[in-house]
Design a protein around this motif. Structure first.
Motif, short mmCIF file in Angstrom:
data_model
loop_
_atom_site.label_atom_id
_atom_site.label_comp_id
_atom_site.label_asym_id
_atom_site.label_seq_id
_atom_site.Cartn_x
_atom_site.Cartn_y
_atom_site.Cartn_z
N GLU A 240 -23.80 61.88 -31.09
CA GLU A 240 -23.83 62.69 -29.87
C GLU A 240 -22.71 62.26 -28.91
O GLU A 240 -21.97 63.10 -28.39
CB GLU A 240 -25.19 62.58 -29.18
CG GLU A 240 -26.30 63.34 -29.88
CD GLU A 240 -26.83 62.64 -31.12
OE1 GLU A 240 -27.57 63.28 -31.89
OE2 GLU A 240 -26.51 61.45 -31.32
N LEU A 241 -22.59 60.95 -28.68
CA LEU A 241 -21.60 60.45 -27.74
C LEU A 241 -20.18 60.63 -28.23
O LEU A 241 -19.27 60.98 -27.46
CB LEU A 241 -21.86 58.96 -27.46
CG LEU A 241 -23.16 58.60 -26.73
CD1 LEU A 241 -23.31 57.09 -26.64
CD2 LEU A 241 -23.18 59.23 -25.35
N ASP A 242 -19.95 60.37 -29.51
CA ASP A 242 -18.59 60.35 -30.04
C ASP A 242 -18.08 61.70 -30.52
O ASP A 242 -16.87 61.94 -30.52
CB ASP A 242 -18.50 59.35 -31.21
CG ASP A 242 -18.77 57.92 -30.78
OD1 ASP A 242 -18.69 57.63 -29.57
OD2 ASP A 242 -19.06 57.08 -31.67
N VAL A 243 -19.01 62.59 -30.93
CA VAL A 243 -18.58 63.85 -31.54
C VAL A 243 -19.10 65.07 -30.78
O VAL A 243 -18.32 65.93 -30.33
CB VAL A 243 -19.04 63.92 -33.02
CG1 VAL A 243 -18.65 65.27 -33.64
CG2 VAL A 243 -18.45 62.78 -33.82
N ILE A 244 -20.41 65.16 -30.64
CA ILE A 244 -21.01 66.42 -30.18
C ILE A 244 -20.72 66.67 -28.70
O ILE A 244 -20.27 67.77 -28.32
CB ILE A 244 -22.53 66.43 -30.46
CG1 ILE A 244 -22.78 66.27 -31.96
CG2 ILE A 244 -23.15 67.74 -29.95
CD1 ILE A 244 -24.26 66.12 -32.32
N ILE A 245 -20.95 65.69 -27.83
CA ILE A 245 -20.74 65.90 -26.40
C ILE A 245 -19.28 66.22 -26.08
O ILE A 245 -19.01 67.18 -25.35
CB ILE A 245 -21.24 64.68 -25.60
CG1 ILE A 245 -22.78 64.62 -25.67
CG2 ILE A 245 -20.78 64.75 -24.14
CD1 ILE A 245 -23.38 63.37 -25.05
N PRO A 246 -18.30 65.47 -26.61
CA PRO A 246 -16.90 65.84 -26.32
C PRO A 246 -16.55 67.25 -26.81
O PRO A 246 -15.81 67.98 -26.14
CB PRO A 246 -16.10 64.77 -27.07
CG PRO A 246 -17.01 63.60 -27.18
CD PRO A 246 -18.38 64.19 -27.34
#
Length: 357
Positions: A240-246
């Motif tokens: 979530e932090l590294d891929v989805i949110i950005p």
């Protein structure tokens, strides 16, 4: 809309040993569909299934290029694709794998040439096609993607709130739409398949086709997280932090209305679904159990991102039901109704004539 002006839809009959052929027969025996349905399959097999079910249906073989008639109860026009071997209900035969793939090719060609405004597919059996030597085959969705020469497609299932009963009629409005970021992948491979560029491609397609095919002016899409609790701030996974949110933040800057990533176990509740035009689930069994619980038998599968209309049933070949007369027509009726609505919006004809397939 006059019946003479109804769109032409190519209905592929799927695995001949499954319920697809009898569903095609039942479709016209049950009533007058909202489109000019042309079955793509073996006329003799369809006549056989009609007789075994006691359906009074005329199987009308169309000549090459012949225009199908207006929708008529009890009449099933057919574009003929011969079986490679005799077929019996519930008995799989790899000899007919090429027959199944040819029905898809005929339907795609009909859409490409303008003879059909869209296609509806009855279920096929992936194992039979793989066992017949078609390595890498993973389903209708991916086959259509490759046949149409597009980089990415989106699998989306939609329920139809007006089809709670088999006699509720053809009309209805999709109440829940669930699209998938990954489709037929082993769970072990899912996380690696979810990249920011892929998510952005899928969400752009989903946004555009909600406008194009469903008339949603400003789509709002709710996005599931991959991990439990959407990663719990990185304690249960960093996707979530590294891929989805950005990825979502970049798309919001483009003007897309996106909620999430949200924990899947709370996203599928009325509070979060209210106002959402679609949900993007990260993998097959994250989103589809909820949708099928909400509307199994009255939902349809839609392939977005193609230059043509394609819908399908929400179930498999049901080999145990083949030939028994107990197959449920509900999902096929929804698939046909949705395909007819989508075809009436018109962009498919433009896309087919301007995009190289």
């Amino acid at each position: 809309m006059a019946l003479d002006d109804a769109p032409v839809l190519a209905l592929t009959c799927g695995e001949p040993a499954g319920i697809g052929p009898e569903l095609a027969v039942m479709l016209v025996a049950d009533g007058t569909p909202p489109a000019r349905i042309v079955a793509v399959g073996d006329p003799a097999l369809l006549a056989e299934r009609a007789a075994s079910l006691g359906c009074r249906v005329e199987i009308r073989r169309l000549a090459s290029g012949e225009s199908p008639p207006a929708p008529c109860r009890g009449v099933l026009p057919v574009w003929s694709v011969a079986l490679r071997a005799p077929s019996y209900p519930g008995v799989l035969d790899t000899a007919n794998a090429d027959h199944v793939l040819e029905t898809l090719d005929v339907a795609i060609d009909a859409c490409r040439s303008g003879r059909a405004a869209g296609m509806v597919t009855a279920p096929l059996h992936k194992g039979v096609i793989l066992d017949a030597g078609h390595a890498g085959f993973s389903g209708h969705t991916e086959y259509l993607r490759d046949a149409c020469g597009v980089e990415e497609v989106v699998m989306m299932l939609a329920t139809d709130s007006a089809l709670h009963a088999r006699d509720a009629g053809w009309q209805g409005e999709a109440a829940l739409r669930v699209a998938l970021a990954t489709t037929h992948l082993p769970l072990r491979e899912v996380a690696d398949a979810i990249t920011a560029p892929r998510l952005q491609r899928l969400l752009r397609i989903l946004h555009a086709d909600l406008q194009r095919w469903f008339g949603v002016t400003a789509p709002r899409i709710a996005v599931c997280g991959l991990n439990p609790h959407a990663g719990e701030g990185g304690h249960l996974g960093r996707e979530e932090l590294d891929v989805i949110i950005p990825a979502l933040e970049e798309l919001r800057a483009e003007g897309l209305a996106l909620d999430g990533p949200l924990p899947a176990d709370t996203l599928f509740t009325p509070r979060h679904l209210e106002g959402a035009d679609a949900v993007l689930a990260m993998y097959h069994d994250q989103g589809l159990p909820v949708l099928k619980y909400a509307g199994f038998g009255r939902a349809a599968n839609i392939t977005l991102g193609l230059p043509l209309v394609r819908t399908s049933v929400d179930h498999g070949t049901a080999l145990d039901l083949a030939g028994t007369g107990r197959a449920d027509l509900g999902s096929l009726r929804v698939a046909v109704a949705l395909a007819a609505e989508m075809a009436q919006r018109g962009p498919a004809r433009v896309a087919i004539s301007t995009q190289e397939l």
